[in-house]
Scaffold this motif. Structure first.
Motif, PDB file in Angstrom:
ATOM      1  N   MET A   1     -50.033 -11.983  12.628  1.00 56.33           N
ATOM      2  CA  MET A   1     -49.133 -11.038  13.568  1.00 56.33           C
ATOM      3  C   MET A   1     -48.484 -10.147  13.097  1.00 56.33           C
ATOM      4  SD  MET A   1     -45.893 -12.477  15.900  1.00 56.33           S
ATOM      5  CE  MET A   1     -44.826 -12.356  14.364  1.00 56.33           C
ATOM      6  N   MET A   2     -48.536  -9.073  13.655  1.00 50.75           N
ATOM      7  CA  MET A   2     -47.967  -7.642  13.138  1.00 50.75           C
ATOM      8  C   MET A   2     -46.651  -7.621  13.860  1.00 50.75           C
ATOM      9  SD  MET A   2     -50.406  -6.009  11.452  1.00 50.75           S
ATOM     10  CE  MET A   2     -50.398  -4.508  11.364  1.00 50.75           C
ATOM     11  N   ARG A   3     -45.683  -7.014  13.125  1.00 49.62           N
ATOM     12  CA  ARG A   3     -44.277  -6.753  13.618  1.00 49.62           C
ATOM     13  C   ARG A   3     -44.698  -5.839  14.809  1.00 49.62           C
ATOM     14  NH1 ARG A   3     -39.515  -7.684  11.267  1.00 49.62           N
ATOM     15  NH2 ARG A   3     -37.918  -6.783  12.152  1.00 49.62           N
ATOM     16  N   GLY A   4     -43.776  -6.041  15.769  1.00 45.09           N
ATOM     17  CA  GLY A   4     -44.027  -5.205  17.135  1.00 45.09           C
ATOM     18  C   GLY A   4     -44.951  -5.786  18.139  1.00 45.09           C
ATOM     19  N   GLU A   5     -45.850  -6.746  17.675  1.00 46.18           N
ATOM     20  CA  GLU A   5     -46.575  -7.593  18.499  1.00 46.18           C
ATOM     21  C   GLU A   5     -45.735  -8.628  19.615  1.00 46.18           C
ATOM     22  OE1 GLU A   5     -50.175  -9.108  17.037  1.00 46.18           O
ATOM     23  OE2 GLU A   5     -50.865  -7.282  16.356  1.00 46.18           O
ATOM     24  N   ARG A   6     -44.782  -8.842  18.918  1.00 45.04           N
ATOM     25  CA  ARG A   6     -43.695 -10.122  19.366  1.00 45.04           C
ATOM     26  C   ARG A   6     -42.250  -9.594  19.300  1.00 45.04           C
ATOM     27  NH1 ARG A   6     -47.595 -13.017  20.880  1.00 45.04           N
ATOM     28  NH2 ARG A   6     -48.834 -14.173  19.390  1.00 45.04           N
ATOM     29  N   SER A   7     -41.408 -10.082  19.950  1.00 43.07           N
ATOM     30  CA  SER A   7     -39.933  -9.946  19.686  1.00 43.07           C
ATOM     31  C   SER A   7     -39.492  -9.994  18.323  1.00 43.07           C
ATOM     32  CB  SER A   7     -39.149 -10.757  20.734  1.00 43.07           C
ATOM     33  OG  SER A   7     -39.160 -12.192  20.216  1.00 43.07           O
ATOM     34  N   ASP A   8     -38.283  -9.570  17.977  1.00 49.03           N
ATOM     35  CA  ASP A   8     -37.656  -9.652  16.825  1.00 49.03           C
ATOM     36  C   ASP A   8     -37.550 -10.929  16.469  1.00 49.03           C
ATOM     37  OD1 ASP A   8     -37.893  -6.803  16.221  1.00 49.03           O
ATOM     38  OD2 ASP A   8     -35.676  -6.583  16.930  1.00 49.03           O
ATOM     39  N   GLU A   9     -37.107 -11.825  17.504  1.00 53.99           N
ATOM     40  CA  GLU A   9     -36.874 -13.396  17.332  1.00 53.99           C
ATOM     41  C   GLU A   9     -38.215 -14.076  16.942  1.00 53.99           C
ATOM     42  OE1 GLU A   9     -34.454 -17.137  19.457  1.00 53.99           O
ATOM     43  OE2 GLU A   9     -35.257 -15.336  20.756  1.00 53.99           O
ATOM     44  N   ALA A  10     -39.007 -13.695  17.567  1.00 51.26           N
ATOM     45  CA  ALA A  10     -40.455 -14.415  17.348  1.00 51.26           C
ATOM     46  C   ALA A  10     -40.871 -13.966  15.857  1.00 51.26           C
ATOM     47  CB  ALA A  10     -41.569 -13.864  18.549  1.00 51.26           C
ATOM     48  N   TRP A  11     -40.644 -13.120  15.675  1.00 54.47           N
ATOM     49  CA  TRP A  11     -41.222 -12.279  14.297  1.00 54.47           C
ATOM     50  C   TRP A  11     -40.574 -13.085  13.142  1.00 54.47           C
ATOM     51  CZ3 TRP A  11     -44.909  -9.833  11.677  1.00 54.47           C
ATOM     52  CH2 TRP A  11     -44.621  -9.554  10.457  1.00 54.47           C
ATOM     53  N   ALA A  12     -39.161 -13.036  13.408  1.00 52.55           N
ATOM     54  CA  ALA A  12     -38.542 -13.870  12.449  1.00 52.55           C
ATOM     55  C   ALA A  12     -38.951 -15.380  12.287  1.00 52.55           C
ATOM     56  CB  ALA A  12     -36.958 -13.686  12.854  1.00 52.55           C
ATOM     57  N   TRP A  13     -39.106 -15.952  13.350  1.00 53.56           N
ATOM     58  CA  TRP A  13     -39.749 -17.246  13.231  1.00 53.56           C
ATOM     59  C   TRP A  13     -40.830 -17.440  12.710  1.00 53.56           C
ATOM     60  CZ3 TRP A  13     -38.383 -22.438  13.012  1.00 53.56           C
ATOM     61  CH2 TRP A  13     -39.422 -23.094  13.189  1.00 53.56           C
ATOM     62  N   TYR A  14     -41.845 -16.733  13.052  1.00 55.14           N
ATOM     63  CA  TYR A  14     -43.171 -16.752  12.219  1.00 55.14           C
ATOM     64  C   TYR A  14     -43.053 -16.306  10.618  1.00 55.14           C
ATOM     65  CZ  TYR A  14     -46.368 -16.669  16.634  1.00 55.14           C
ATOM     66  OH  TYR A  14     -46.852 -17.170  17.661  1.00 55.14           O
ATOM     67  N   SER A  15     -42.089 -15.369  10.620  1.00 49.11           N
ATOM     68  CA  SER A  15     -41.881 -15.119   9.033  1.00 49.11           C
ATOM     69  C   SER A  15     -41.441 -16.179   8.324  1.00 49.11           C
ATOM     70  CB  SER A  15     -41.095 -13.770   8.881  1.00 49.11           C
ATOM     71  OG  SER A  15     -41.904 -12.443   9.368  1.00 49.11           O
ATOM     72  N   ALA A  16     -40.427 -16.809   8.831  1.00 46.71           N
ATOM     73  CA  ALA A  16     -40.017 -17.928   8.121  1.00 46.71           C
ATOM     74  C   ALA A  16     -41.023 -19.123   7.993  1.00 46.71           C
ATOM     75  CB  ALA A  16     -38.794 -18.594   9.053  1.00 46.71           C
ATOM     76  N   VAL A  17     -41.856 -19.523   9.048  1.00 45.15           N
ATOM     77  CA  VAL A  17     -42.525 -20.404   8.749  1.00 45.15           C
ATOM     78  C   VAL A  17     -43.847 -20.153   7.688  1.00 45.15           C
ATOM     79  CG1 VAL A  17     -44.531 -21.615  10.162  1.00 45.15           C
ATOM     80  CG2 VAL A  17     -42.492 -21.298  11.232  1.00 45.15           C
ATOM     81  N   TYR A  18     -44.240 -18.982   7.759  1.00 49.06           N
ATOM     82  CA  TYR A  18     -45.218 -18.741   6.606  1.00 49.06           C
ATOM     83  C   TYR A  18     -44.601 -18.685   5.554  1.00 49.06           C
ATOM     84  CZ  TYR A  18     -47.890 -17.029  10.699  1.00 49.06           C
ATOM     85  OH  TYR A  18     -48.593 -16.882  11.960  1.00 49.06           O
ATOM     86  N   GLU A  19     -43.322 -18.282   5.200  1.00 48.63           N
ATOM     87  CA  GLU A  19     -42.700 -17.988   3.902  1.00 48.63           C
ATOM     88  C   GLU A  19     -42.559 -19.525   3.609  1.00 48.63           C
ATOM     89  OE1 GLU A  19     -39.056 -15.596   4.358  1.00 48.63           O
ATOM     90  OE2 GLU A  19     -40.295 -13.878   4.584  1.00 48.63           O
ATOM     91  N   ALA A  20     -42.116 -20.379   4.310  1.00 42.74           N
ATOM     92  CA  ALA A  20     -41.992 -21.695   3.975  1.00 42.74           C
ATOM     93  C   ALA A  20     -43.263 -22.473   3.481  1.00 42.74           C
ATOM     94  CB  ALA A  20     -41.155 -22.622   5.149  1.00 42.74           C
ATOM     95  N   ILE A  21     -44.278 -22.109   4.186  1.00 43.02           N
ATOM     96  CA  ILE A  21     -45.709 -22.829   3.852  1.00 43.02           C
ATOM     97  C   ILE A  21     -46.229 -22.364   2.563  1.00 43.02           C
ATOM     98  CG2 ILE A  21     -48.056 -22.944   4.629  1.00 43.02           C
ATOM     99  CD1 ILE A  21     -46.909 -22.780   7.526  1.00 43.02           C
ATOM    100  N   GLN A  22     -45.552 -20.982   2.150  1.00 47.83           N
ATOM    101  CA  GLN A  22     -45.924 -20.317   0.823  1.00 47.83           C
ATOM    102  C   GLN A  22     -45.383 -21.534  -0.213  1.00 47.83           C
ATOM    103  OE1 GLN A  22     -45.058 -16.268   1.521  1.00 47.83           O
ATOM    104  NE2 GLN A  22     -47.463 -16.122   1.132  1.00 47.83           N
TER     105      GLN A  22
END
Length: 152
Positions: free
Chosen positions: A1-22
């Motif tokens: 997901m690229m930033r701008g494709e979703r809301s800032d809130e959704a981007w933050a959630w996706y990023s948090a999930v991906y960072e945690a999984i790393q």
């Protein structure tokens, strides 16, 4: 997901999930629910699955930049369901995940109905906090048994 494709809130959630999984160590697995719990949203295991469902592949076109998060930099294969099973998704999705986990040394068994499972007792990763946040919270010498057993 690229930033701008979703809301800032959704981007933050996706990023948090991906960072945690790393942070899941090589050769270990955890559950969708545990990732949600580590992120302070224990009621959102399905949303962790949605993030993984929408994890794009890296760009194969050298003239195009890959998305920030993609299947080569987020170890998606290390997240399974609360029963230790690889969730079925589309044709050969579960067998692909099993193969990637096996390549990491994780023993994946296959049941009579074709379902793939992993032994959480041997390969599970269930810290009470993310390692990147461990220094930010007070630690205790004893791990909370209830939190360690929480796999949903």
């Amino acid at each position: 997901m690229m930033r701008g494709e979703r809301s800032d809130e959704a981007w933050a959630w996706y990023s948090a999930v991906y960072e945690a999984i790393q942070e899941i160590p090589y050769g270990k697995v955890t559950s969708y629910g545990h990732i949600a719990r580590l992120l302070g949203k224990p009621q959102c295991p399905r949303q962790v699955g949605v993030c993984l469902k929408h994890l794009p592949s890296p760009s194969t076109d050298p003239s195009k930049k890959s998305p920030t998060w993609h299947s080569d930099n987020v170890p998606w294969q290390r997240v399974i369901n609360a029963k230790g099973g690889i969730s079925p998704r589309g044709p050969s999705g579960a067998s692909r995940q099993a193969a990637v986990l096996r390549a990491e040394g994780v023993e994946v068994t296959q049941g009579a109905l074709g379902e793939f499972t992993v032994d959480f007792g041997r390969y599970g990763w269930f810290p009470s906090v993310l390692p990147s946040e461990a220094g930010l919270v007070e630690s205790s010498d004893e791990e909370d048994e209830e939190a360690a057993a929480y796999h949903t």
